[in-house]
Write an enzyme that holds these catalytic residues in place. Sequence first.
Site, PDB file in Angstrom:
ATOM      1  NE  ARG A  56      -3.898  -2.117   2.203  1.00 49.32           N
ATOM      2  CZ  ARG A  56      -3.713  -3.432   2.323  1.00 49.32           C
ATOM      3  NH1 ARG A  56      -2.528  -3.903   2.664  1.00 49.32           N
ATOM      4  NH2 ARG A  56      -4.703  -4.262   2.097  1.00 49.32           N
ATOM      5  CG  HIS A 100      -0.992  -5.661  -4.332  1.00 55.50           C
ATOM      6  ND1 HIS A 100       0.117  -5.610  -3.521  1.00 55.50           N
ATOM      7  CD2 HIS A 100      -1.841  -6.554  -3.731  1.00 55.50           C
ATOM      8  CE1 HIS A 100      -0.038  -6.440  -2.493  1.00 55.50           C
ATOM      9  NE2 HIS A 100      -1.222  -7.014  -2.584  1.00 55.50           N
ATOM     10  CG  HIS A 132      -0.120 -11.486  -3.657  1.00 52.48           C
ATOM     11  ND1 HIS A 132      -1.087 -12.318  -3.144  1.00 52.48           N
ATOM     12  CD2 HIS A 132      -0.195 -10.344  -2.943  1.00 52.48           C
ATOM     13  CE1 HIS A 132      -1.733 -11.695  -2.180  1.00 52.48           C
ATOM     14  NE2 HIS A 132      -1.206 -10.494  -2.032  1.00 52.48           N
ATOM     15  CG  ASP A 152      -2.979  -7.826   5.220  1.00 56.09           C
ATOM     16  OD1 ASP A 152      -1.885  -7.882   4.626  1.00 56.09           O
ATOM     17  OD2 ASP A 152      -4.040  -7.478   4.672  1.00 56.09           O
ATOM     18  CD  GLU A 170       2.114  -9.986  -0.133  1.00 53.99           C
ATOM     19  OE1 GLU A 170       2.002  -8.961  -0.811  1.00 53.99           O
ATOM     20  OE2 GLU A 170       1.338 -10.265   0.808  1.00 53.99           O
TER      21      GLU A 170
HETATM   22  C1  GLA Z   1      -1.778  -8.214   0.258  1.00 57.69           C
HETATM   23  C2  GLA Z   1      -2.384  -7.236   1.164  1.00 57.69           C
HETATM   24  C3  GLA Z   1      -3.682  -7.751   1.662  1.00 57.69           C
HETATM   25  C4  GLA Z   1      -4.589  -8.109   0.522  1.00 57.69           C
HETATM   26  C5  GLA Z   1      -3.932  -9.064  -0.378  1.00 57.69           C
HETATM   27  C6  GLA Z   1      -4.777  -9.332  -1.595  1.00 57.69           C
HETATM   28  O1  GLA Z   1      -1.311  -9.320   0.932  1.00 57.69           O
HETATM   29  O2  GLA Z   1      -1.563  -6.859   2.212  1.00 57.69           O
HETATM   30  O3  GLA Z   1      -4.276  -6.787   2.464  1.00 57.69           O
HETATM   31  O4  GLA Z   1      -4.904  -6.967  -0.198  1.00 57.69           O
HETATM   32  O5  GLA Z   1      -2.678  -8.561  -0.779  1.00 57.69           O
HETATM   33  O6  GLA Z   1      -6.081  -9.671  -1.264  1.00 57.69           O
END
Ligand code: GLA
Length: 382
Positions: free
Chosen positions: A106, A131, A205, A279, A345
Amino acid sequence: MHDRRDSAVFALCVALGSLSTTVEAAEYARSTFGTLADGQTVEAITLTNAHGIAVRIIALGASVQMLTVPDRTGKTADIVLGYANLGDYLTKPQYFGATVGRFANRIAKGRFELDGKTYQLATNNGPNSLHGGVRGLDKVLWKVGEVSRGPSAGVSFSYLSPDGEEGYPGTLMVEAIYKLSESNEISIDYRATVDKPTIVNITNHSYFNLAGEGSADGVMHQLLMLPADEYTPVDTTLIPTGEFRGVAGTAFDFRRAKPIGRDIRSGADEQIVYGKGYDHNWIIGRGSVRTPRLVARAEDPVSGRVMEVLSNQPGIQFYSGNFLDGTVVGKSGRTYRQGDAFVLEPQLFPDTPNRPSFGSARLQPGETYMNRIIYRFSTAKN
Ligand code: GLA
């Protein structure tokens, strides 16, 4: 006499040598995965080795569509989530196996400043850009380049992102080079060059379930180790607050392997509530390094499959599949639900362009951006 024995031994070695190269050479196969509305073909390249590992990458998003790996008894399973056909990738995009960028993760309000100029990116995740925006690297058709077989099989993809695409400055030349070796390693080299200063952060991803995609129990019992003392807590829109927080004594402590689900219901930790699970970005180091280092290790105690992830990047986003909501049906006809997969990631810290204390995401003409990711597979004893 002596000579004859030597030459017999030599002949035997040559025979064994050629045997091992014929048996052990990693291979590739090319096929058509589907056709886009404009008539362009989406190719699929499948790399295989002699130990039961096979990885298929499709040219849409240079995405991993399938990855089969043997368990401790030699039985293979496909351990990545994905779709069976191109139509689903186009109509229900989920970043399954995809290359994400130009800026993975982000950027707050989709805005950043470079050399005194403010750039506005497409916002596609609440107020933020995620992304790479609306049509990021995961949604474009990459060009298939060199394909090779041998001690390791490989395929390279490239994509030329025009100046201003999704709001990013500079014409970006991106490459994704996949390799599968006979020592059970898959490597991805993401490289990029640009014709004027820009920002870049590219990663893969893939959603993993080491028991096999679509298997009944999800990944909550699978073990995860993240060699990180700190992580970057976020606000309610999942943008880092700027703090580096110690993991000790929290649900975020993965320094010793633990089941992914052990602390995921720690309602007392607002970070878990914000993320609807994990996350977040864990801090491996401050700054990129040359040689990839271990950034994560995952193990399925039932099948024995082990995956180590190495990278040269300073951070690793661990996402516990929180947004899989049971509306998506995967390639084997099984529904994907929350907690059915984990994503690891390796990347720069989220929102780095707006946080000087996080390092730099800048790429200049003459420099080469590089994220080298290695997935190393083995099995653990019972
Ligand atoms: C990344 C983001 C998550 C989500 C996924 C896709 O991992 O950090 O919040 O957006 O991609 O769903």
